[in-house]
Structure formats: structure tokens, C-alpha cells
Scaffold this motif. Structure first.
Motif, PDB file in Angstrom:
ATOM      1  N   THR A 290      41.153  41.346  28.235  1.00 17.82           N
ATOM      2  CA  THR A 290      41.876  42.325  29.050  1.00 17.82           C
ATOM      3  C   THR A 290      40.947  42.984  30.054  1.00 17.82           C
ATOM      4  O   THR A 290      41.302  43.173  31.219  1.00 17.82           O
ATOM      5  CB  THR A 290      42.493  43.416  28.148  1.00 17.82           C
ATOM      6  N   PHE A 291      39.730  43.316  29.584  1.00 23.89           N
ATOM      7  CA  PHE A 291      38.780  43.967  30.474  1.00 23.89           C
ATOM      8  C   PHE A 291      38.496  43.090  31.684  1.00 23.89           C
ATOM      9  O   PHE A 291      38.518  43.557  32.826  1.00 23.89           O
ATOM     10  CB  PHE A 291      37.478  44.296  29.738  1.00 23.89           C
ATOM     11  N   PHE A 292      38.249  41.785  31.424  1.00 27.68           N
ATOM     12  CA  PHE A 292      37.867  40.900  32.525  1.00 27.68           C
ATOM     13  C   PHE A 292      39.048  40.489  33.408  1.00 27.68           C
ATOM     14  O   PHE A 292      38.857  40.206  34.585  1.00 27.68           O
ATOM     15  CB  PHE A 292      37.156  39.652  31.989  1.00 27.68           C
ATOM     16  N   THR A 293      40.263  40.443  32.833  1.00 24.40           N
ATOM     17  CA  THR A 293      41.397  39.978  33.643  1.00 24.40           C
ATOM     18  C   THR A 293      42.208  41.136  34.237  1.00 24.40           C
ATOM     19  O   THR A 293      42.885  40.963  35.247  1.00 24.40           O
ATOM     20  CB  THR A 293      42.348  39.090  32.812  1.00 24.40           C
ATOM     21  N   ILE A 294      42.148  42.305  33.611  1.00 26.57           N
ATOM     22  CA  ILE A 294      42.955  43.429  34.097  1.00 26.57           C
ATOM     23  C   ILE A 294      42.089  44.532  34.725  1.00 26.57           C
ATOM     24  O   ILE A 294      42.294  44.915  35.880  1.00 26.57           O
ATOM     25  CB  ILE A 294      43.803  44.055  32.954  1.00 26.57           C
ATOM     26  N   VAL A 295      41.115  45.033  33.961  1.00 23.94           N
ATOM     27  CA  VAL A 295      40.361  46.204  34.428  1.00 23.94           C
ATOM     28  C   VAL A 295      39.430  45.843  35.588  1.00 23.94           C
ATOM     29  O   VAL A 295      39.505  46.441  36.666  1.00 23.94           O
ATOM     30  CB  VAL A 295      39.555  46.843  33.268  1.00 23.94           C
ATOM     31  N   LEU A 296      38.569  44.864  35.360  1.00 19.28           N
ATOM     32  CA  LEU A 296      37.546  44.537  36.356  1.00 19.28           C
ATOM     33  C   LEU A 296      38.118  44.179  37.735  1.00 19.28           C
ATOM     34  O   LEU A 296      37.639  44.696  38.748  1.00 19.28           O
ATOM     35  CB  LEU A 296      36.639  43.417  35.816  1.00 19.28           C
ATOM     36  N   PRO A 297      39.160  43.317  37.803  1.00 19.30           N
ATOM     37  CA  PRO A 297      39.707  42.994  39.132  1.00 19.30           C
ATOM     38  C   PRO A 297      40.244  44.227  39.853  1.00 19.30           C
ATOM     39  O   PRO A 297      40.213  44.298  41.078  1.00 19.30           O
ATOM     40  CB  PRO A 297      40.844  42.012  38.823  1.00 19.30           C
ATOM     41  N   ASN A 298      40.687  45.227  39.092  1.00 19.48           N
ATOM     42  CA  ASN A 298      41.239  46.429  39.709  1.00 19.48           C
ATOM     43  C   ASN A 298      40.177  47.371  40.275  1.00 19.48           C
ATOM     44  O   ASN A 298      40.487  48.240  41.082  1.00 19.48           O
ATOM     45  CB  ASN A 298      42.116  47.184  38.703  1.00 19.48           C
TER      46      ASN A 298
END
Lengths: 274, 262
Positions: free
Chosen positions: B175-183
Motif C-alpha cells: 500500500t505504501f509503495f502503490t498508494i502513499v508514495l505516488p501521491n
């Protein structure tokens, strides 16, 4: 579980700062307390020497003058920039960001070309007939102060633009519609609201010039030693590490005290918080 | 905008800007002067001094070292700074208040004191090689900027999106790499650029962490100026200014410059 996750994620950075900053700096400072000759002997030696007292005093003086001049010029400039039309404001902000992103060495070096024996300043003065032969402008306190103001004014301008933009326009309009002149509005409305921000800018410039190395090194040389250049000389030229550590400890104390006291005062003076 | 500004103030502002930009123009002029000493206005035109940079091995070497240290140091700072910034935002209530103060210490403590202390403890006492010590110093130096910029980006991120993903069965790390980081991508870019520029320009930390054959470009500039007063340093300075311009263009294209001005 959540508590653990927070600690785990922040632990690499915490460890890095503890291991490579807190422990080494604490070790440097503790050396000054365990040196031979009794407690505080290195400090007694520092303050006994007229030369070292001069270095400390000069550093204070140079940092203070730099701060005051940058503050005054920065405030005037930031005030004008914040009242400019948007496109012009962007251009003026970019022109202030550019020097800020250009290194301190490059920007100090520019003043070597300007203030050198055959430099721009001497040539201009000769051409104007004001002097007959080149005068010594480098390696004076003035040359260090001019270059430091040059280094730190963009920072001051950008900080103060931010401060002035945070002042609600309604207040200025209210002041004007109630009959205050622009000058009176500035002194009685803008200035009190900007004071905490002015203090922040002043602290930034004071601490940065107090601890600067490259600028006093290039433009002051050994003749205008400041705490930074003196620390380097003691550590790398005379290899007197106890003395260098003492200079480091005094710098840390001055900077920490300035930051703590001034941020307290800034918080207290904030009229918006009252 | 409608309110009139006193002409004296405008004149003062113009002078301040001439003061800001003039010296940089002088460096540019001096770098193309066909003289063996620094001269402005330039006498004759030549690009010889730019070639001279590559002929002096110390400049070649230190340019490479500076780039290596800035890139690797910034990368390590992002690697440890992003999780720290995330923890400070996401788990603030579980973490002590002094933690965020700890992370500004590298800005608060005078750089020159950090450099000297790293020389004493890490390089001399622990015997860590010069290059590694230099990397440690630069990582520390840029860490506060990384944490601050990424924290600011995370502060405007809506964590309920992340919670939604996790409650739907996504693994927290994924989730961190696919949701948080791109944001917070723009925050990461800004942090990288700010850290890189800070590292490339650093003097006070690098000053003590140089050894036989290892030095950074700003330290080499200081050393060169002490011995020669030729225009080589002016041309190196012009290269560094070009780097700044390229960085500003990249920032403008990706984020808009006003982001960095703040």
C-alpha cells in the motif's frame, strides 16, 4: 503494534543522527571539560588571549551588522516585491532563488573579482579619478561584511515575502479606509504583524553568518579571522584539537542560546496569537 | 497592487537586485576573458578556461567525487528520511515530541562543528575511510531537508485512502509503495533536488573530511584560488551556475518554482 511501527520506521534516521551527530558533537564538547590543567582550563585560556577574544568579538560584530543590514534591505525589497503584479513577482522571486541555489563559494568568489587589487571596484575608482593607485579592499572587515550581506540577502527577501504575504489584505484595506497613510499603515499594522517573521529571518542570517567559513576565509583571510576560520586553523593548521573543540563548544552555545531565546521572544510577540 | 509604493522604495529594490545579480554577471564575464588573471570587463574572448578545467586533474577528480557524494548521500537520506517522515505523520501520537527536534539538529548545530566532530570521532577514532565519512556527513547534512519537505507533502495526504486499501486486504508495505508514495511524488522530487543542491554546494562539512586524493569541488575551488588567480575558477563557477539553471528548469517543469521558494 502501531507504536512499534512508528519507532521502527523512524529508527534508521534516529540512529544516524544519534551516532553521527549527537555522540561526535558531545565528544567534541566533553574534550574541553577533561583537558589537562583543570576544569574549564581551555575556556580560561581562550578568554585570556586578547587575540581569541578579538576573534569572538569580531564574529559577533560581523554577524550583527550583516543581520541588521540584510533585515532592513530585505524588508524594503520584500515589501515592494509582495506588492508587484503576479508575473513580476514571479520573476523577482526567481531572481532571488537563483543566487540562493548558487553555492556560497561561487558567490564569495565573485567578490574577490570585484574587490581585488585589479578588481572591478579599484578600476572604477581609478577611472573616476577618485584614487591614484589601487587601494586594499580585500581582507578587511568591510569586505567580509559586504560579501556576507550578499550571501544572505536572498534568504532574507524570500523569508520576508512569505511573512508579508501572510498578512491578510483586509487589515491593510481597513487601515487605509480608516484614513491611515501608507507609512502609518506600514508602521502600525504591517510591522507589528511581521515582527515574529522578522525575528525568524534575523535568527537565520545571524546564526549562518556567525558560523560561516567560506566567505571569511576568501575575503577576510588570516587577517580577519572569525570563529569558523579560527576553528579550522586550530584543527588543521596548528593541530590543537582541544583549542578547536573549545571554539566549537563556544559556537554551539552561542547558536543554541540565540535560537532558543529568539524563538521564545518571537512567539511572545505574535499579535495574532494574543 | 493598487496602493502606490514610494518611489524611493522602488529605487532601493532596483539597487538590491543589481547587487544580487551583478556579481554573477561579473563571474560570467571573467570566465571568458583572454587574460591569465581575473579581469572584468573581459579582455578578448576565449573558452580556454573552460578547457582548462578538464586539464587540471584535481578539478576532474573533485567534480566526480562531488557528484558521487551528492547522489549517494541524497539517496541514503531519502531511504532513511522517507520512513521517518511517514512515521512522524502517521504515528505522531505514538512518538515522543522530541523526535522531530532531533531531526532538525543537523541544521541547528553549526555545520563546521559537525564536520570537525565527524573528523575526530568517525574518521580518526573509528578509522572510517575518508570517502565514507564524507558520505555520512553529507547524508546528515541533507536529512533535515528531506524529512521536512516530505513531511509537508504527507501533511496534505489523505490517509483514509491508505486505510481503505489496507482494509480491502492490501499489504501495508505494498500500500505504501502503490498508494502513499505516488501521491507524494512531487515532495520526493523537491526533497531530492534541495538535498542534491545543498550537498553539491557544501563547504563546512566537507572541509574536514578530505584526504589524499579525495576532496569535493567547492573545497578544490578554495584550494585553487589560494594558489592561482586565473579565470579557471570563474569558468567552474559558470558551470555550477548552469547546473543551478538546469535544476531550476526541471523544478519549474515538474513542480513550479513557487513551491521551492517556500
Amino acid at each position: 503494534m502501531k507504536r512499534l511501527a512508528g519507532w521502527m520506521l523512524s529508527s534508521p534516521a534516529t540512529l544516524a543522527v544519534s551516532l553521527f551527530l549527537i555522540i561526535p558533537v558531545a565528544a567534541t564538547i566533553s574534550v574541553t571539560f577533561t583537558a589537562p590543567g583543570g576544569l574549564l582550563a581551555p575556556y580560561a585560556e581562550f578568554f585570556d588571549s586578547a587575540f581569541q577574544r578579538t576573534v569572538l568579538w569580531r564574529t559577533f560584530e560581523v554577524a550583527a551588522i550583516t543581520t541588521v543590514v540584510s533585515l532592513v534591505l530585505g524588508l524594503m525589497t520584500a515589501y515592494v516585491v509582495s506588492r508587484c503584479p503576479p508575473w513580476m513577482k514571479s520573476v523577482l522571486i526567481i531572481l532571488a532563488v537563483f543566487p540562493l541555489l548558487t553555492g556560497v563559494v561561487v558567490r564569495s568568489f565573485a567578490w574577490l573579482i570585484i574587490l581585488g587589487r585589479n578588481g572591478v571596484m579599484n578600476n572604477t575608482l581609478e577611472w573616476l579619478g577618485l584614487i591614484e593607485r589601487p587601494i586594499a579592499l580585500l581582507y578587511t572587515q568591510t569586505s567580509v561584511v559586504i560579501a556576507l550581506i550578499y550571501i544572505f540577502i536572498p534568504l532574507m527577501i524570500l523569508v520576508l515575502i512569505g511573512v508579508l504575504e501572510n498578512i491578510p489584505d483586509d487589515l491593510l484595506q481597513a487601515s487605509a479606509s480608516l484614513g491611515a497613510s501608507p507609512t502609518r499603515t506600514f508602521v502600525q499594522v504591517v510591522l507589528p504583524l511581521a515582527t515574529p517573521g522578522l525575528i525568524v529571518g534575523a535568527v537565520l542570517v545571524f546564526t549562518a553568518s556567525f558560523t560561516s567559513y567560506a566567505t571569511p576565509h576568501l575575503l577576510g583571510g588570516t587577517r580577519q579571522m572569525m570563529m569558523g576560520t579560527f576553528l579550522h586553523q586550530r584543527a588543521m593548521v596548528t593541530f590543537d584539537w582541544v583549542s578547536a573543540s573549545t571554539v566549537a563548544a563556544i559556537m554551539v552555545v552561542v547558536i543554541m542560546t540565540t535560537v532558543l531565546v529568539m524563538t521564545r521572544i518571537a512567539k511572545r510577540l505574535n499579535p495574532m496569537a494574543a | 497592487m493598487s496602493r502606490s509604493i514610494h518611489p524611493a522604495l522602488i529605487a532601493m529594490t532596483v539597487l538590491v537586485y543589481i547587487f544580487l545579480i551583478g556579481p554573477l554577471v561579473i563571474i560570467f564575464g571573467a570566465s571568458v576573458s583572454d587574460t591569465t588573471f581575473l579581469a572584468f570587463p573581459p579582455q578578448g574572448l576565449t573558452l580556454h578556461w573552460f578547457e582548462n578545467i578538464w586539464e587540471i586533474s584535481a578539478f576532474r577528480r573533485t567534480i566526480v567525487t562531488s557528484l558521487q557524494v551528492a547522489l549517494v548521500g541524497t539517496f541514503i537520506a531519502l531511504l532513511i528520511g522517507i520512513p521517518a517522515a511517514y512515521a512522524l505523520n502517521r504515528h505522531r501520537i505514538h512518538l515522543p515530541g522530541w523526535l522531530s527536534t532531533l531531526f532538525v539538529l543537523p541544521i541547528l548545530v553549526p555545520e563546521i562543528v559537525i564536520g570537525f566532530s565527524l573528523l575526530r570521532s568517525v574518521n580518526v577514532e573509528l578509522g572510517v575511510p575518508v570517502f565514507a565519512s564524507l558520505l555520512i556527513g553529507h547524508t546528515l547534512l541533507v536529512l533535515p531537508y528531506v524529512i521536512r519537505v516530505i513531511s509537508a507533502a504527507l501533511a496534505s495526504f489523505d490517509f483514509s485512502i491508505e486505510e481503505a486499501a489496507v482494509s480491502l486486504g492490501s499489504h501495508p508495505v505494498k500500500t505504501f509503495f502503490t498508494i502513499v508514495l505516488p501521491n507524494v511524488r512531487s515532495g520526493v522530487i523537491a526533497a531530492f533536488i534541495l538535498a542534491f543542491i545543498t550537498s553539491i554546494n557544501d563547504v563546512s562539512v566537507s572541509l574536514f573530511l578530505t584526504g589524499p586524493g579525495i576532496s569535493t569541488l567547492p573545497i578544490q575551488i578554495l584550494a585553487h584560488v589560494e594558489q592561482f588567480f586565473d579565470p579557471t575558477v570563474a569558468s567552474v563557477s559558470v558551470l555550477l551556475m548552469m547546473l543551478t539553471i538546469i535544476v531550476m528548469i526541471i523544478v519549474e517543469r515538474t513542480l513550479g518554482l513557487t513551491v521551492v521558494a517556500k
